[in-house]
Design a protein around this motif. Structure first.
Motif, PDB file in Angstrom:
ATOM      1  N   HIS A 345     -41.814  26.743 -35.900  1.00  0.00           N
ATOM      2  CA  HIS A 345     -41.951  25.638 -34.854  1.00  0.00           C
ATOM      3  C   HIS A 345     -43.255  25.559 -34.239  1.00  0.00           C
ATOM      4  N   ALA A 346     -44.109  26.659 -33.957  1.00  0.00           N
ATOM      5  CA  ALA A 346     -45.152  26.686 -33.437  1.00  0.00           C
ATOM      6  C   ALA A 346     -46.577  26.198 -34.316  1.00  0.00           C
ATOM      7  N   ALA A 347     -46.517  26.673 -35.575  1.00  0.00           N
ATOM      8  CA  ALA A 347     -47.676  26.410 -36.402  1.00  0.00           C
ATOM      9  C   ALA A 347     -47.403  25.124 -37.066  1.00  0.00           C
ATOM     10  N   THR A 348     -47.550  24.048 -36.298  1.00  0.00           N
ATOM     11  CA  THR A 348     -47.550  22.530 -36.910  1.00  0.00           C
ATOM     12  C   THR A 348     -49.024  22.283 -37.198  1.00  0.00           C
ATOM     13  N   GLY A 349     -49.576  22.903 -38.037  1.00  0.00           N
ATOM     14  CA  GLY A 349     -51.163  22.586 -38.204  1.00  0.00           C
ATOM     15  C   GLY A 349     -51.954  23.730 -37.566  1.00  0.00           C
ATOM     16  N   GLY A 350     -53.177  24.184 -38.159  1.00  0.00           N
ATOM     17  CA  GLY A 350     -53.778  25.078 -37.543  1.00  0.00           C
ATOM     18  C   GLY A 350     -54.084  26.202 -38.620  1.00  0.00           C
ATOM     19  N   LEU A 351     -54.280  27.347 -37.716  1.00  0.00           N
ATOM     20  CA  LEU A 351     -54.407  28.454 -38.657  1.00  0.00           C
ATOM     21  C   LEU A 351     -53.170  29.439 -38.192  1.00  0.00           C
ATOM     22  N   VAL A 352     -52.939  30.135 -39.201  1.00  0.00           N
ATOM     23  CA  VAL A 352     -51.791  31.185 -39.046  1.00  0.00           C
ATOM     24  C   VAL A 352     -52.021  32.485 -39.450  1.00  0.00           C
ATOM     25  N   VAL A 353     -52.233  33.472 -38.806  1.00  0.00           N
ATOM     26  CA  VAL A 353     -52.823  34.840 -39.201  1.00  0.00           C
ATOM     27  C   VAL A 353     -51.346  35.768 -38.972  1.00  0.00           C
ATOM     28  N   ALA A 354     -51.078  36.201 -40.002  1.00  0.00           N
ATOM     29  CA  ALA A 354     -49.724  37.064 -39.919  1.00  0.00           C
ATOM     30  C   ALA A 354     -50.382  38.771 -40.282  1.00  0.00           C
ATOM     31  N   VAL A 355     -49.986  39.552 -39.426  1.00  0.00           N
ATOM     32  CA  VAL A 355     -50.194  41.027 -39.291  1.00  0.00           C
ATOM     33  C   VAL A 355     -48.848  41.644 -39.764  1.00  0.00           C
ATOM     34  N   LEU A 356     -48.963  42.134 -41.057  1.00  0.00           N
ATOM     35  CA  LEU A 356     -47.754  42.681 -41.393  1.00  0.00           C
ATOM     36  C   LEU A 356     -47.789  44.082 -41.885  1.00  0.00           C
ATOM     37  N   GLY A 357     -46.813  44.882 -42.034  1.00  0.00           N
ATOM     38  CA  GLY A 357     -46.373  46.150 -42.458  1.00  0.00           C
ATOM     39  C   GLY A 357     -46.266  46.016 -43.921  1.00  0.00           C
ATOM     40  N   ARG A 358     -45.284  46.841 -44.453  1.00  0.00           N
ATOM     41  CA  ARG A 358     -44.815  46.782 -45.838  1.00  0.00           C
ATOM     42  C   ARG A 358     -43.997  45.762 -46.097  1.00  0.00           C
ATOM     43  N   ILE A 359     -44.274  44.998 -46.972  1.00  0.00           N
ATOM     44  CA  ILE A 359     -43.657  43.776 -47.458  1.00  0.00           C
ATOM     45  C   ILE A 359     -43.186  43.606 -48.974  1.00  0.00           C
ATOM     46  N   ASP A 360     -42.037  43.192 -49.285  1.00  0.00           N
ATOM     47  CA  ASP A 360     -41.597  42.776 -50.900  1.00  0.00           C
ATOM     48  C   ASP A 360     -41.546  41.286 -51.110  1.00  0.00           C
ATOM     49  N   GLU A 361     -41.135  41.206 -52.131  1.00  0.00           N
ATOM     50  CA  GLU A 361     -41.135  39.588 -52.705  1.00  0.00           C
ATOM     51  C   GLU A 361     -40.206  38.776 -51.734  1.00  0.00           C
ATOM     52  N   SER A 362     -39.013  39.477 -51.293  1.00  0.00           N
ATOM     53  CA  SER A 362     -38.228  38.493 -50.512  1.00  0.00           C
ATOM     54  C   SER A 362     -38.846  38.390 -49.122  1.00  0.00           C
ATOM     55  N   ASP A 363     -39.632  39.113 -48.639  1.00  0.00           N
ATOM     56  CA  ASP A 363     -40.460  38.847 -47.199  1.00  0.00           C
ATOM     57  C   ASP A 363     -41.513  37.605 -47.579  1.00  0.00           C
ATOM     58  N   ALA A 364     -42.214  38.045 -48.634  1.00  0.00           N
ATOM     59  CA  ALA A 364     -43.198  37.001 -49.055  1.00  0.00           C
ATOM     60  C   ALA A 364     -42.463  35.341 -49.358  1.00  0.00           C
ATOM     61  N   THR A 365     -41.208  35.350 -49.875  1.00  0.00           N
ATOM     62  CA  THR A 365     -40.579  34.178 -50.082  1.00  0.00           C
ATOM     63  C   THR A 365     -40.368  33.636 -48.729  1.00  0.00           C
ATOM     64  N   LEU A 366     -39.965  34.302 -47.700  1.00  0.00           N
ATOM     65  CA  LEU A 366     -39.760  33.714 -46.164  1.00  0.00           C
ATOM     66  C   LEU A 366     -41.136  33.342 -45.759  1.00  0.00           C
ATOM     67  N   LEU A 367     -42.083  33.922 -46.017  1.00  0.00           N
ATOM     68  CA  LEU A 367     -43.526  33.695 -45.479  1.00  0.00           C
ATOM     69  C   LEU A 367     -44.222  32.494 -45.961  1.00  0.00           C
ATOM     70  N   ALA A 368     -44.045  32.285 -47.253  1.00  0.00           N
ATOM     71  CA  ALA A 368     -44.414  31.259 -48.076  1.00  0.00           C
ATOM     72  C   ALA A 368     -44.426  29.965 -47.783  1.00  0.00           C
ATOM     73  N   PRO A 369     -43.401  29.233 -47.052  1.00  0.00           N
ATOM     74  CA  PRO A 369     -43.102  27.901 -46.416  1.00  0.00           C
ATOM     75  C   PRO A 369     -44.136  27.675 -45.231  1.00  0.00           C
ATOM     76  N   LEU A 370     -44.538  28.888 -44.628  1.00  0.00           N
ATOM     77  CA  LEU A 370     -45.328  28.633 -43.411  1.00  0.00           C
ATOM     78  C   LEU A 370     -46.801  27.756 -43.876  1.00  0.00           C
ATOM     79  N   ASN A 371     -47.153  27.847 -44.860  1.00  0.00           N
ATOM     80  CA  ASN A 371     -48.533  27.191 -45.536  1.00  0.00           C
ATOM     81  C   ASN A 371     -48.163  25.729 -45.853  1.00  0.00           C
ATOM     82  N   GLN A 372     -48.163  24.746 -44.682  1.00  0.00           N
ATOM     83  CA  GLN A 372     -48.115  23.504 -44.896  1.00  0.00           C
ATOM     84  C   GLN A 372     -49.242  22.566 -45.120  1.00  0.00           C
ATOM     85  N   PRO A 373     -49.163  21.408 -45.201  1.00  0.00           N
ATOM     86  CA  PRO A 373     -50.395  20.710 -45.352  1.00  0.00           C
ATOM     87  C   PRO A 373     -50.939  20.612 -43.890  1.00  0.00           C
ATOM     88  N   GLY A 374     -52.320  20.759 -43.871  1.00  0.00           N
ATOM     89  CA  GLY A 374     -52.839  20.891 -42.656  1.00  0.00           C
ATOM     90  C   GLY A 374     -52.885  22.409 -41.988  1.00  0.00           C
TER      91      GLY A 374
END
Length: 441
Positions: A345-374
């Motif tokens: 809801h907040a990242a409608t354009g701009g830079l997104v910096v996520a500081v993460l711990g140990r992640i797996d493929e399911s976490d990556a699947t949840l994070l992937a849609p944040l990369n929108q146009p712009g």
């Protein structure tokens, strides 16, 4: 007389005796013992001595209790916000507001264990209207919000027989923020900011009176006064200045307890908190409007709204992020999902910096849609446990598949190697690939 009544009477009689110091109790005990021996042996001289010894501390209690001392105290903590390992200075000012001189004063300040030992000071007698300033340093190796105070004063008589304790209720708060590491400049797509009052997109979305004017501020040029809006609203209005758009950055903190290892200041979670603080300070210095989201789902408590004024960006937004990070703690396994939902809801354009711990493929699947146009997305991965200090046979997930999944979705993934410093990790941002075009709104 009832048992309750006898108990209350006993407590009322014993309360004044609690003001006696060790010296006063010893002298009273000696006087009572001498009086008892004199009565048994019929020694009048010893009886006089015993009565005298017993009366001295008792008279001291009465005189000290009837004294009307009026003491005032003020406290100043400088600065009110420090980083881990830095020292703040606390200045106490004690004044005698009564018309009589008070004797020796023992000042004792209540401070949390994390700020060090409890400071104690001995003040000589204070004359009427006299002020006395004392100071002491505080330092913490742990981040957090610490209450300093209250101050308690103990007044004693010149002979040290009795004491009278008085406490104040005022407290001050010292905020200890995570350590901020100076990060080297790297190439981030969408580095562009402005310094005026509004944006071209906003100008095209409203009428002249509603969008291109604002309230008069002290120091504004009178030639910018918009008289039509002033007459309509009944207050002085001035024209806005158009400006280029502004860079925005959304910071996402992974708070899952299971995603990190270690305990205390050397844990990987503390590395993540320090990384978020350092990135926030770095981006604010470059002119970004920074916003922090976590698993709470409510991003307003942990950051300020988008700021368009340079002073607000530098002072308010960065301070709000550091204050929020000072008290953040690890949480449950659903925190990352909630943080992603808040960031979407907040990242409608701009830079997104996520500081993460140990992640797996399911976490990556949840994070992937944040990369929108712009939008440009960057993931900083906390360092894994050092294999040298792990028990034999312990398996550690490297997260290579999850990192590959994020890179395929357009993310720039930068893992931190064991023993690597944060500035070295940040220097590798954008080295593997170029961030997708974004950062504009």
């Amino acid at each position: 007389m009832s048992r309750r009544r006898r108990r209350e009477l006993t407590q009322r009689l014993a309360a004044p005796l609690q003001r006696l110091t060790a010296r006063g109790r010893g002298l009273l005990s000696a006087g009572l013992a001498a009086t008892g021996c004199a009565l048994l042996l019929g020694q009048r001289d010893l009886l006089r001595i015993g009565v005298l010894l017993a009366l001295v501390p008792l008279i001291t209690i009465v005189v000290l209790g009837r004294s009307r001392y009026r003491l005032a105290c003020s406290r100043t903590v400088t600065p009110v916000r420090v980083s881990v390992g830095e020292t703040a200075k606390v200045v106490l000012e004690v004044s005698n507001a009564s018309t009589s001189r008070c004797g020796l004063v023992l000042a004792e300040e209540q401070v949390p264990f994390g700020l060090g030992a409890r400071p104690r000071f001995v003040l000589p007698g204070l004359e009427p209207g006299e002020r006395r300033a004392i100071s002491y340093p505080v330092r913490s190796d742990l981040r957090g919000r610490f209450a300093v105070g209250p101050l308690s004063l103990t007044l004693t008589d010149p002979f040290g027989m009795a004491e009278h304790r008085r406490s104040f209720t005022s407290r001050d708060v010292l905020v200890v923020t995570p350590p901020v590491v100076a990060l080297p400049p790297v190439s981030l797509t969408g580095d562009w900011t402005g310094s005026g009052d509004t944006r071209p997109r906003a100008l095209s979305g409203g009428g002249e009176d509603d969008v291109t004017t604002r309230e008069y501020r002290q120091g504004d040029d009178l030639r910018r006064v918009h008289w039509r809006s002033t007459a309509r609203r009944g207050e002085l209005m001035v024209r806005r200045e158009e400006q280029p758009w502004q860079s925005r950055a959304t910071l996402v903190l992974d708070r899952r307890r299971a995603a990190y290892h270690g305990q205390g200041a050397t844990s990987s979670f503390e590395w993540a908190v320090s990384a978020v603080a350092s990135v926030a300070a770095h981006l604010v210095e470059r002119g970004y409007a920074v916003r922090l989201v976590d698993g709470s789902g409510d991003i307003q408590h942990a950051a300020t709204p988008w700021a368009h004024d340079a002073h607000d960006r530098g002072d308010v937004a960065a301070s709000a992020v550091l204050d929020a990070l000072a008290t953040v703690e690890p949480a449950g396994s659903l925190e990352l999902q909630r943080a992603i939902r808040a960031a979407s809801h907040a990242a409608t354009g701009g830079l997104v910096v996520a500081v993460l711990g140990r992640i797996d493929e399911s976490d990556a699947t949840l994070l992937a849609p944040l990369n929108q146009p712009g939008t440009s997305c960057l993931a900083l991965l906390a360092p894994p446990p050092d294999p040298r200090w792990s028990p034999p046979g312990t398996a550690h997930s490297t997260g290579d598949a999850a990192a590959a999944r994020l890179r395929a979705a357009g993310w720039d993934v930068v893992p931190c190697a064991p023993g690597e410093t944060l500035d070295t990790t940040w220097a590798r941002v954008g080295a593997g690939r170029t961030l997708t075009t974004g950062g504009r709104r």
